[in-house]
Design an enzyme around this catalytic site. Structure first.
Site, PDB file in Angstrom:
ATOM      1  N   LYS A  14      49.070  47.052  41.524  1.00  0.00           N
ATOM      2  CA  LYS A  14      49.274  48.425  40.826  1.00  0.00           C
ATOM      3  C   LYS A  14      48.557  49.534  41.943  1.00  0.00           C
ATOM      4  O   LYS A  14      47.908  48.912  42.828  1.00  0.00           O
ATOM      5  CB  LYS A  14      48.575  48.797  39.779  1.00  0.00           C
ATOM      6  CG  LYS A  14      47.088  48.533  39.836  1.00  0.00           C
ATOM      7  CD  LYS A  14      46.449  49.815  40.119  1.00  0.00           C
ATOM      8  CE  LYS A  14      44.836  49.547  40.377  1.00  0.00           C
ATOM      9  NZ  LYS A  14      44.102  50.327  41.312  1.00  0.00           N
ATOM     10  N   PRO A 105      45.862  40.913  48.105  1.00  0.00           N
ATOM     11  CA  PRO A 105      44.543  40.831  48.736  1.00  0.00           C
ATOM     12  C   PRO A 105      43.352  41.291  47.649  1.00  0.00           C
ATOM     13  O   PRO A 105      43.816  42.442  47.063  1.00  0.00           O
ATOM     14  CB  PRO A 105      44.546  41.713  49.877  1.00  0.00           C
ATOM     15  CG  PRO A 105      45.728  42.611  49.966  1.00  0.00           C
ATOM     16  CD  PRO A 105      46.540  42.092  48.681  1.00  0.00           C
ATOM     17  N   ALA A 107      39.804  42.882  46.593  1.00  0.00           N
ATOM     18  CA  ALA A 107      38.906  43.992  46.791  1.00  0.00           C
ATOM     19  C   ALA A 107      39.786  45.059  47.577  1.00  0.00           C
ATOM     20  O   ALA A 107      39.183  45.635  48.539  1.00  0.00           O
ATOM     21  CB  ALA A 107      37.553  43.545  47.340  1.00  0.00           C
ATOM     22  N   ALA A 115      45.517  41.634  37.885  1.00  0.00           N
ATOM     23  CA  ALA A 115      46.783  40.884  37.826  1.00  0.00           C
ATOM     24  C   ALA A 115      46.538  39.172  37.477  1.00  0.00           C
ATOM     25  O   ALA A 115      47.284  38.698  36.636  1.00  0.00           O
ATOM     26  CB  ALA A 115      47.452  41.081  39.094  1.00  0.00           C
ATOM     27  N   ASP A 147      41.560  47.942  34.169  1.00  0.00           N
ATOM     28  CA  ASP A 147      42.832  47.694  34.810  1.00  0.00           C
ATOM     29  C   ASP A 147      43.859  46.533  34.308  1.00  0.00           C
ATOM     30  O   ASP A 147      45.030  46.651  34.480  1.00  0.00           O
ATOM     31  CB  ASP A 147      42.717  47.789  36.192  1.00  0.00           C
ATOM     32  CG  ASP A 147      42.560  48.922  37.133  1.00  0.00           C
ATOM     33  OD1 ASP A 147      42.451  49.846  36.553  1.00  0.00           O
ATOM     34  OD2 ASP A 147      42.180  48.817  38.199  1.00  0.00           O
TER      35      ASP A 147
HETATM   36  P1  ATP Z   1      40.612  47.440  41.241  1.00  0.00           P
HETATM   37  O1  ATP Z   1      41.808  48.027  41.855  1.00  0.00           O
HETATM   38  O2  ATP Z   1      41.015  46.826  39.628  1.00  0.00           O
HETATM   39  O3  ATP Z   1      39.407  48.336  41.284  1.00  0.00           O
HETATM   40  P2  ATP Z   1      40.361  45.701  43.274  1.00  0.00           P
HETATM   41  O4  ATP Z   1      41.719  45.434  43.525  1.00  0.00           O
HETATM   42  O5  ATP Z   1      39.631  46.694  44.319  1.00  0.00           O
HETATM   43  O6  ATP Z   1      40.125  46.053  41.921  1.00  0.00           O
HETATM   44  P3  ATP Z   1      40.012  42.950  42.859  1.00  0.00           P
HETATM   45  O7  ATP Z   1      40.892  42.068  43.775  1.00  0.00           O
HETATM   46  O8  ATP Z   1      40.503  43.025  41.412  1.00  0.00           O
HETATM   47  O9  ATP Z   1      39.754  44.350  43.393  1.00  0.00           O
HETATM   48  O10 ATP Z   1      38.633  42.136  42.961  1.00  0.00           O
HETATM   49  C1  ATP Z   1      37.395  42.695  42.815  1.00  0.00           C
HETATM   50  C2  ATP Z   1      36.396  41.750  42.761  1.00  0.00           C
HETATM   51  O11 ATP Z   1      36.481  40.911  41.495  1.00  0.00           O
HETATM   52  C3  ATP Z   1      36.412  40.568  43.727  1.00  0.00           C
HETATM   53  O12 ATP Z   1      35.681  40.969  45.015  1.00  0.00           O
HETATM   54  C4  ATP Z   1      36.049  39.426  43.066  1.00  0.00           C
HETATM   55  O13 ATP Z   1      34.450  39.337  43.337  1.00  0.00           O
HETATM   56  C5  ATP Z   1      36.152  39.582  41.638  1.00  0.00           C
HETATM   57  N1  ATP Z   1      37.104  38.680  41.183  1.00  0.00           N
HETATM   58  C6  ATP Z   1      36.938  38.292  40.118  1.00  0.00           C
HETATM   59  N2  ATP Z   1      38.235  37.271  39.843  1.00  0.00           N
HETATM   60  C7  ATP Z   1      38.988  37.752  40.762  1.00  0.00           C
HETATM   61  C8  ATP Z   1      40.417  37.136  40.969  1.00  0.00           C
HETATM   62  N3  ATP Z   1      40.991  36.523  40.305  1.00  0.00           N
HETATM   63  N4  ATP Z   1      40.845  37.797  42.087  1.00  0.00           N
HETATM   64  C9  ATP Z   1      40.212  38.673  42.883  1.00  0.00           C
HETATM   65  N5  ATP Z   1      39.032  38.891  42.667  1.00  0.00           N
HETATM   66  C10 ATP Z   1      38.264  38.568  41.517  1.00  0.00           C
END
Ligand code: ATP
Length: 312
Positions: A14, A105, A107, A115, A147
């Site tokens: 998203k 990717p 974080a 997702a 989310d």
């Molecule tokens: P958002 O936009 O929802 O705030 P993000 O896209 O910045 O999140 P994510 O990729 O969802 O970040 O991951 C954030 C943290 O969640 C990662 O650094 C990791 O430690 C933890 N995590 C737990 N499960 C997962 C997963 N399946 N994929 C990615 N990260 C995960």
């Protein structure tokens, strides 16, 4: 009814075309008013019959932003937690092998973990025959993260509360974006903490009056792409720039390369840049890649559907 031996589901990344953040609430969350848009970058989760839970991670996103250790493969992974939650809710044993193929990717501000959790709920519901309806799935999703309900729903939606209360928004057309993805992730809690710090110092508005989403909603309903480009807004952009000053150059690179608008996606560090149409997005991507500030750039379109079983 016979249950399948393996099920694969996919769920989209998203971007937040609008993200207004209120003051910190007593429960530790911030009140949000956000417009989510699901875009065509997908993770898939394959689940198979198993004894207990196990988890494997594959795909380019697994070792991307945040480094190879950013995504845990134990019970801290959102997919693992989704499995435990659904099993508990449905009164079945949490038995499955779980495999995440990551393209989103970690974080990166693209809700990759959310997702994965949404795809896992949908896939395990089919594997275990638990037959949760959409409202059940959305309620379970909200327990996993703010989310995650949107990752189940997809499309375009207005998110309120901490982002988990969704009102679907009708989108009359598809929008073309370029995602500029950085080499290193940003932790969502640290970006919110930086926002609270900037607010305490009076360096950004305090958020008591939430920035209205109407300009973005109106542009999504009727606008030319340029109107959406001008309406994009994100309260987390200032703190993300504070923590990652190089993002300023990345945003400038996107606008210099001809984006109709560019903003940090969610808590960053991904830059989402809007283009007029698909050929313009391809040209924009080439120009952004040439700036040398992104690890990779991806052309995506949205809205796309939320978490779905992929027909086998
Ligand atoms: P958002 O936009 O929802 O705030 P993000 O896209 O910045 O999140 P994510 O990729 O969802 O970040 O991951 C954030 C943290 O969640 C990662 O650094 C990791 O430690 C933890 N995590 C737990 N499960 C997962 C997963 N399946 N994929 C990615 N990260 C995960």
């Amino acid at each position: 009814m016979r249950t399948p031996d393996a099920v694969t589901a996919r769920a989209p990344a998203k971007i937040n075309a609008h993200l207004a953040v209120g003051p910190l609430r007593p429960d530790g969350f911030h009140e949000l008013r956000t417009v989510y848009l699901a875009v065509s970058l997908f993770d898939t989760v394959t689940v198979r019959a198993g004894d207990g839970l196990s988890l494997a991670l594959t795909g380019e996103g697994a070792e991307a932003a945040g480094g190879p250790d950013a995504v845990p493969t134990d019970n801290r992974n959102l997919v693992w937690r989704a499995a435990e939650l659904l099993a508990d809710h449905a009164g079945v044993r949490a038995d499955a092998t779980l495999e995440i193929a990551k393209s989103i990717p970690a974080a990166a501000g693209l809700a990759g973990g959310s997702a994965d959790a949404a795809a896992a709920l949908v896939a395990l519901d089919a594997l275990w025959g638990t037959r949760a309806d959409r409202d059940d799935l959305l309620a379970l999703a909200a327990q996993l993260g703010s989310d995650v309900p949107f990752s189940v729903l997809g499309g375009v939606a207005l998110g309120t509360g901490r982002g988990e209360q969704l009102t679907p928004v009708l989108a009359r057309r598809s929008w073309h974006w370029v995602l500029g993805i950085a080499g290193e992730g940003l932790s969502t809690p640290s970006v919110y903490a930086e926002l609270d710090r900037l607010r305490a110092e009076g360096r950004v508005p305090d958020g008591r009056t939430l920035l209205p989403a109407e300009p973005v909603l109106a542009a999504l309903r009727t606008g030319p792409a340029a109107a959406l480009g001008t309406a994009l807004a994100n309260d987390l952009q200032a703190p993300a720039l504070g923590l990652r000053p190089a993002l300023r150059r990345a945003l400038r690179a996107a606008t210099d390369a001809g984006a109709l608008g560019a903003l940090v996606s969610g808590s960053g560090p991904t830059v989402a840049a809007l283009a007029e149409d698909e050929p313009a997005a391809v040209r924009l991507a080439a120009a952004m890649a040439g700036e040398g500030v992104f690890r990779t750039v991806r052309v995506v379109a949205g809205p796309v559907a939320g978490a779905r079983v992929v027909p086998g």
